[in-house]
Design a protein around this motif. Structure first.
Motif, short mmCIF file in Angstrom:
data_model
loop_
_atom_site.label_atom_id
_atom_site.label_comp_id
_atom_site.label_asym_id
_atom_site.label_seq_id
_atom_site.Cartn_x
_atom_site.Cartn_y
_atom_site.Cartn_z
N GLU A 151 0.79 -1.22 0.00
CA GLU A 151 0.00 0.00 0.00
C GLU A 151 0.83 1.27 0.00
O GLU A 151 0.29 2.36 -0.21
CB GLU A 151 -0.94 0.00 1.21
CG GLU A 151 -1.97 -1.14 1.18
CD GLU A 151 -2.84 -1.15 2.42
OE1 GLU A 151 -2.50 -0.42 3.38
OE2 GLU A 151 -3.84 -1.87 2.42
N THR A 152 2.13 1.18 0.27
CA THR A 152 2.96 2.37 0.35
C THR A 152 4.23 2.20 -0.45
O THR A 152 4.62 1.10 -0.83
CB THR A 152 3.33 2.69 1.81
OG1 THR A 152 4.13 1.61 2.33
CG2 THR A 152 2.10 2.88 2.67
N GLY A 153 4.88 3.31 -0.70
CA GLY A 153 6.20 3.34 -1.33
C GLY A 153 6.91 4.59 -0.85
O GLY A 153 6.29 5.51 -0.30
N ALA A 154 8.21 4.64 -1.02
CA ALA A 154 8.97 5.80 -0.57
C ALA A 154 10.17 6.01 -1.47
O ALA A 154 10.69 5.07 -2.06
CB ALA A 154 9.42 5.61 0.89
N PHE A 155 10.58 7.26 -1.58
CA PHE A 155 11.79 7.58 -2.33
C PHE A 155 12.62 8.58 -1.55
O PHE A 155 12.10 9.34 -0.72
CB PHE A 155 11.44 8.12 -3.72
CG PHE A 155 10.61 9.38 -3.72
CD1 PHE A 155 11.22 10.63 -3.74
CD2 PHE A 155 9.23 9.33 -3.73
CE1 PHE A 155 10.47 11.79 -3.74
CE2 PHE A 155 8.46 10.48 -3.74
CZ PHE A 155 9.09 11.72 -3.74
N CYS A 156 13.91 8.53 -1.79
CA CYS A 156 14.82 9.45 -1.12
C CYS A 156 14.65 10.85 -1.69
O CYS A 156 14.23 11.02 -2.84
CB CYS A 156 16.27 9.00 -1.30
SG CYS A 156 16.59 7.33 -0.71
N ASN A 212 6.82 6.77 -13.02
CA ASN A 212 7.95 7.18 -12.19
C ASN A 212 7.50 8.35 -11.32
O ASN A 212 7.31 9.46 -11.81
CB ASN A 212 9.13 7.57 -13.08
CG ASN A 212 10.45 7.43 -12.36
OD1 ASN A 212 10.63 6.52 -11.56
ND2 ASN A 212 11.37 8.33 -12.65
N VAL A 213 7.31 8.10 -10.02
CA VAL A 213 6.74 9.09 -9.12
C VAL A 213 7.84 9.93 -8.49
O VAL A 213 8.80 9.40 -7.93
CB VAL A 213 5.91 8.40 -8.02
CG1 VAL A 213 5.34 9.43 -7.06
CG2 VAL A 213 4.80 7.57 -8.64
N THR A 214 7.69 11.23 -8.57
CA THR A 214 8.65 12.16 -7.95
C THR A 214 7.98 13.09 -6.96
O THR A 214 8.65 13.94 -6.37
CB THR A 214 9.33 13.01 -9.04
OG1 THR A 214 8.34 13.72 -9.79
CG2 THR A 214 10.15 12.13 -9.98
N GLN A 215 6.67 12.94 -6.76
CA GLN A 215 5.93 13.76 -5.80
C GLN A 215 5.12 12.86 -4.87
O GLN A 215 4.61 11.82 -5.30
CB GLN A 215 4.99 14.73 -6.52
CG GLN A 215 5.70 15.80 -7.34
CD GLN A 215 4.70 16.77 -7.97
OE1 GLN A 215 3.50 16.51 -8.02
NE2 GLN A 215 5.20 17.90 -8.44
N ALA A 272 11.36 10.51 1.76
CA ALA A 272 12.15 10.37 2.99
C ALA A 272 13.04 11.60 3.14
O ALA A 272 14.18 11.62 2.67
CB ALA A 272 12.99 9.10 2.94
N VAL A 273 12.51 12.62 3.79
CA VAL A 273 13.27 13.88 3.91
C VAL A 273 14.28 13.82 5.05
O VAL A 273 15.23 14.59 5.07
CB VAL A 273 12.30 15.06 4.13
CG1 VAL A 273 11.45 15.27 2.89
CG2 VAL A 273 11.40 14.83 5.35
N SER A 274 14.11 12.89 5.99
CA SER A 274 15.03 12.82 7.13
C SER A 274 15.96 11.62 7.05
O SER A 274 16.62 11.27 8.02
CB SER A 274 14.22 12.76 8.45
OG SER A 274 13.40 11.60 8.46
N GLY A 313 18.91 3.54 -1.48
CA GLY A 313 20.02 4.24 -2.12
C GLY A 313 20.65 5.20 -1.16
O GLY A 313 21.56 4.84 -0.39
N SER A 314 20.20 6.44 -1.16
CA SER A 314 20.76 7.44 -0.25
C SER A 314 19.98 7.55 1.04
O SER A 314 20.25 8.42 1.87
CB SER A 314 20.78 8.80 -0.96
OG SER A 314 19.48 9.19 -1.35
N CYS A 315 19.01 6.67 1.24
CA CYS A 315 18.26 6.65 2.50
C CYS A 315 17.72 5.24 2.73
O CYS A 315 17.87 4.36 1.88
CB CYS A 315 17.11 7.67 2.49
SG CYS A 315 15.84 7.33 1.25
N GLN A 316 17.12 5.04 3.90
CA GLN A 316 16.61 3.73 4.30
C GLN A 316 15.11 3.82 4.57
O GLN A 316 14.58 4.90 4.87
CB GLN A 316 17.33 3.23 5.56
CG GLN A 316 18.82 3.07 5.41
CD GLN A 316 19.17 1.86 4.58
OE1 GLN A 316 18.54 0.82 4.68
NE2 GLN A 316 20.20 2.00 3.74
N ALA A 317 14.45 2.67 4.46
CA ALA A 317 13.04 2.57 4.84
C ALA A 317 12.87 1.31 5.66
O ALA A 317 13.57 0.31 5.46
CB ALA A 317 12.14 2.53 3.61
N SER A 318 11.95 1.35 6.60
CA SER A 318 11.71 0.18 7.45
C SER A 318 10.23 0.05 7.75
O SER A 318 9.48 1.02 7.69
CB SER A 318 12.50 0.27 8.76
OG SER A 318 12.12 1.44 9.48
#
Length: 487
Positions: free
Chosen positions: A150-155, A204-207, A234-236, A300-305
């Motif tokens: 249901e979710t996704g995230a990008f750096c 390709n989602v950028t927003q 992922a801003v932090s 890549g430049s960030c992590q998700a958990s």
């Protein structure tokens, strides 16, 4: 005179031919533009019949071999290369107006189709109909994207790729199986509103936002749409990675392994109850166990958990007896099974044979052999577990023997493993039993001998060992001898 007559006859024949040709040249009809019996055509495998009505005049001009043909334009209304969607049998439609039913080709997809009517005897063509939207919904069921996660995230500064699953999980009917289809992606703007974003098989989602995709059936309503996926940035340096279970949670383990899926990334590590699972480094992980499962995703430049509290609706159970039980001939053993199963049922077996009438949680066993109880959970998740146990005949520690043996073989085969002496010398007779090795060292001295020497496996070498015994009765009578231990 004869020549004049023949000439007149020839002139008459020529006149008749001329009249006939003139009549044929003048035999023509006018066909009006077809009126559609529908506003738009949204065809599928369960419905594909549409009507059009047209007028023609004069009806008397139709030849006996005449056929009416309906041609359909391309999706832009162009008849350069029309598609024939209907051809009548000869001389079927003889009165005006006429109504004809036709079907759409499975490749139909567009907003500006038109049709026209043609006749063959005489040849005529109508003007074009009004434009109409027409689609053949070759796939008309919900489908999945992002593995139903249901979710996704990008750096920050990156992107997240959403894709249509093919084939997807379960009974997912992926529209990618139908090459002629195209797709429109949308971003939600409110609980019931959305805005078009792009076309294509992927996005390709950028927003940040919630996205979904629909098969492009234009203005036709359709059930060919995907699940929603919420994308965050992922801003932090740390993002949320949700986990889905293909069988849900709780799930029935009898259905097989459930597949845990998370968002896409560059690398993965799965955990169970806080401990990393060896080699669990893919986007999915299969299990049939309960527990707190977590995943760490490298973006890549960030992590998700993320984590999921997975519940397997298997039940637990236990017996009130050991796996192997000893009883003597004529005795019995009452066995009770305790279980967490919902609405449990019980079936008991003896040596793999069903025991008739044994359907409660307790059974009294008296025969020597192998037993088991099959417990089934009949409510909620249907599941079964088997609990085995065994009953063997107990060894008599004080069997009736007439003589004191001088040879034993303590090799664990259950035969002649211990030094068994007559009953007048064992525990309860106050007879002292002393056993010494061949050097005179006392290895056993007791007035309560239980026919159990040697209790521990002796260190036997390749040479048979000799021990010596002295039995002293309460009235100070003695018996002496040797005991040879063989391998």
């Amino acid at each position: 005179m004869q020549k004049t007559t023949n000439l007149n006859r020839l002139l008459c024949v020529l006149c008749l031919i001329a009249v006939s040709i003139t009549a044929q040249l003048n035999a023509q009809i006018v066909i009006g533009a077809p009126n559609l019996g529908f506003s738009q055509a949204c065809a599928s495998s369960t419905f594909n019949s549409y009507s059009a009505t047209f007028v023609f005049s004069p009806a008397s001009a139709l030849g006996d071999t005449n056929q009416f043909i309906i041609e359909m334009s391309n999706e832009e209304g162009d008849f350069t290369d029309p598609t024939i969607v209907f051809t009548s049998q000869p001389n079927v439609f003889t009165t005006s107006p006429a109504t004809i039913n036709f079907s759409l080709p499975s490749t139909t997809s567009g907003e500006a189709y038109k049709i026209r009517v043609k006749s063959t005897a005489p040849a005529a063509t109508s003007s074009r109909s009004a434009a109409f939207a027409a689609y053949y919904k070759i796939q008309d069921s919900p489908f999945s994207i992002n593995n139903l996660v249901e979710t996704g995230a990008f750096c920050s500064g990156g992107s997240y790729l959403l894709t249509i699953d093919n084939p997807g999980s379960g009974e997912n009917d992926s529209p990618l199986n139908y090459p002629s289809l195209t797709y429109n992606w949308f971003k939600e703007t409110g609980p019931t509103t959305s805005v078009f974003v792009a076309e294509g098989n992927t996005l390709n989602v950028t927003q940040e936002g919630t996205y979904f995709v629909k098969t492009n059936y234009g203005t036709c309503t359709s059930s060919s749409f995907s699940n929603r996926v919420s994308i965050s940035e992922a801003v932090s340096g740390e993002a949320s990675a949700s986990i889905t279970s293909s069988l849900g949670s709780p799930f029935c383990p009898d259905q097989g392994m459930t597949t845990l899926s998370t968002i896409s990334g560059l690398g993965y590590q799965w955990f169970k109850d806080g401990v990393a699972i060896p080699d669990a480094i893919e986007q999915t992980y299969q299990t049939d166990a309960s527990g707190l499962f977590a995943v760490q995703v490298d973006l890549g430049s960030c992590q998700a958990s993320g984590a999921i509290d997975l519940v397997s609706e298997s039940f637990e159970g236990s017996l009130n007896v050991s796996e192997v039980n000893e009883i003597e001939e004529g005795e019995s053993l009452e066995v009770t099974v305790s279980t967490t199963a919902q609405n449990p049922t019980y079936v008991w077996y003896f040596n793999d044979t069903l025991i008739p009438g044994a359907t409660s949680d307790t059974y009294t066993a008296s025969a020597f052999g192998a037993y088991s109880v099959l417990v089934s959970q009949s409510a909620g998740c249907v599941a079964t577990n088997t609990f085995p146990f065994e009953i063997t005949e107990a060894m008599d520690p004080f069997p009736e023997v007439a003589n004191i043996p001088n040879l034993i073989s303590p090799n664990g085969d259950g035969i002649n493993d211990t030094w068994v002496i007559p009953l007048q010398y064992v525990d309860g007779t106050d007879t002292e039993v002393m056993i010494m090795d061949n050097r005179g060292k006392i290895v056993l001295q007791t007035k309560a001998y239980l026919n159990n020497w040697p209790e521990d496996q002796l260190d036997l070498n390749s040479i048979n060992q000799v021990y010596y015994y002295i039995l002293t009765t309460p009235d100070n009578k003695t018996k002496k001898g040797s005991i040879t231990l063989v391998k």
